[in-house]
Design a protein around this motif. Sequence first.
Motif, PDB file in Angstrom:
ATOM      1  N   ASN A 164      15.204  12.176  35.392  1.00 56.01           N
ATOM      2  CA  ASN A 164      16.219  12.484  36.400  1.00 56.01           C
ATOM      3  C   ASN A 164      15.702  13.586  37.319  1.00 56.01           C
ATOM      4  O   ASN A 164      14.919  14.434  36.895  1.00 56.01           O
ATOM      5  N   VAL A 165      16.149  13.547  38.553  1.00 53.81           N
ATOM      6  CA  VAL A 165      15.816  14.585  39.519  1.00 53.81           C
ATOM      7  C   VAL A 165      17.121  15.128  40.073  1.00 53.81           C
ATOM      8  O   VAL A 165      17.966  14.364  40.567  1.00 53.81           O
ATOM      9  N   GLN A 166      17.315  16.421  39.951  1.00 55.50           N
ATOM     10  CA  GLN A 166      18.530  17.032  40.485  1.00 55.50           C
ATOM     11  C   GLN A 166      18.265  17.485  41.909  1.00 55.50           C
ATOM     12  O   GLN A 166      17.241  18.116  42.189  1.00 55.50           O
ATOM     13  N   PRO A 167      19.166  17.186  42.816  1.00 55.57           N
ATOM     14  CA  PRO A 167      18.967  17.588  44.213  1.00 55.57           C
ATOM     15  C   PRO A 167      19.071  19.109  44.365  1.00 55.57           C
ATOM     16  O   PRO A 167      19.672  19.792  43.538  1.00 55.57           O
ATOM     17  N   LYS A 168      18.463  19.625  45.425  1.00 48.97           N
ATOM     18  CA  LYS A 168      18.550  21.058  45.713  1.00 48.97           C
ATOM     19  C   LYS A 168      19.980  21.409  46.064  1.00 48.97           C
ATOM     20  O   LYS A 168      20.750  20.569  46.520  1.00 48.97           O
ATOM     21  N   GLY A 169      20.312  22.672  45.867  1.00 46.12           N
ATOM     22  CA  GLY A 169      21.638  23.154  46.239  1.00 46.12           C
ATOM     23  C   GLY A 169      22.591  23.166  45.070  1.00 46.12           C
ATOM     24  O   GLY A 169      22.197  23.104  43.912  1.00 46.12           O
ATOM     25  N   VAL A 170      23.878  23.228  45.386  1.00 48.14           N
ATOM     26  CA  VAL A 170      24.924  23.286  44.366  1.00 48.14           C
ATOM     27  C   VAL A 170      25.018  21.927  43.690  1.00 48.14           C
ATOM     28  O   VAL A 170      25.087  20.890  44.356  1.00 48.14           O
ATOM     29  N   LEU A 171      25.034  21.949  42.357  1.00 42.02           N
ATOM     30  CA  LEU A 171      25.083  20.703  41.600  1.00 42.02           C
ATOM     31  C   LEU A 171      26.509  20.178  41.516  1.00 42.02           C
ATOM     32  O   LEU A 171      27.477  20.941  41.519  1.00 42.02           O
ATOM     33  N   SER A 172      26.630  18.872  41.367  1.00 42.24           N
ATOM     34  CA  SER A 172      27.948  18.252  41.223  1.00 42.24           C
ATOM     35  C   SER A 172      28.509  18.580  39.842  1.00 42.24           C
ATOM     36  O   SER A 172      27.770  18.973  38.930  1.00 42.24           O
ATOM     37  N   LEU A 173      29.815  18.380  39.698  1.00 39.55           N
ATOM     38  CA  LEU A 173      30.475  18.627  38.414  1.00 39.55           C
ATOM     39  C   LEU A 173      29.870  17.754  37.324  1.00 39.55           C
ATOM     40  O   LEU A 173      29.637  18.206  36.205  1.00 39.55           O
ATOM     41  N   ASP A 174      29.585  16.482  37.633  1.00 37.53           N
ATOM     42  CA  ASP A 174      28.994  15.585  36.636  1.00 37.53           C
ATOM     43  C   ASP A 174      27.640  16.081  36.154  1.00 37.53           C
ATOM     44  O   ASP A 174      27.284  15.933  34.985  1.00 37.53           O
TER      45      ASP A 174
END
Length: 192
Positions: A164-174
């Motif tokens: 998985n790759v998390q996008p930059k910035g504030v993460l989603s609740l999920d």
Amino acid sequence: MAIQFSSDPGSKANGGELGTFTRGRMVPEFEKAVFEGKAGDIKVVKSQFGVHIIKIEKQIGTAKYAKVAIIDKVINSGKETLNNAHSKATAFLSAATAQNFAQEAKKLGLEAKTASRVTAMDNVLDGTEAPRDLIKWAFEAKKGDISDKVFETETSYILASLVNVQPKGVLSLDAVKKTSSLQLKTWLKLKS
């Protein structure tokens, strides 16, 4: 009897009375008889100093006795063990795909772990030492990629798959829900 027959001047002068003493003060045979006996026992013990007639008048304390030693020695794997581990890692490298990664690991008796969150400056992945080139690879790879080499540390060989790759910035609740709920549960248990 001690005054008349003892060849130990200290014991003879005191009428055989030794007073109280702790472990480690007498020869092993004498000590064993005294500390394993009970008040009122009369024991005859032979040691390097002769024959001892012991009457246990009283015992003080009931502390358990333990011999403790710490052995601090580095144990390194032998060449055969290292070769076997490297062979398994190489076999895994040639057989693993994004679809069968966990199954191939299990087949070879290897453990597939998932690091929950990796940052660019990490050197540990969920408690396992991680080489810098592995972290660098992870930040250059795409979701589903499998490393093209086996990464080595002092204690392990690691083949990586980017799940998985998390996008930059504030993460989603999920994206943070699992980690946050575990932390919240731990915090609530500590508070109660």
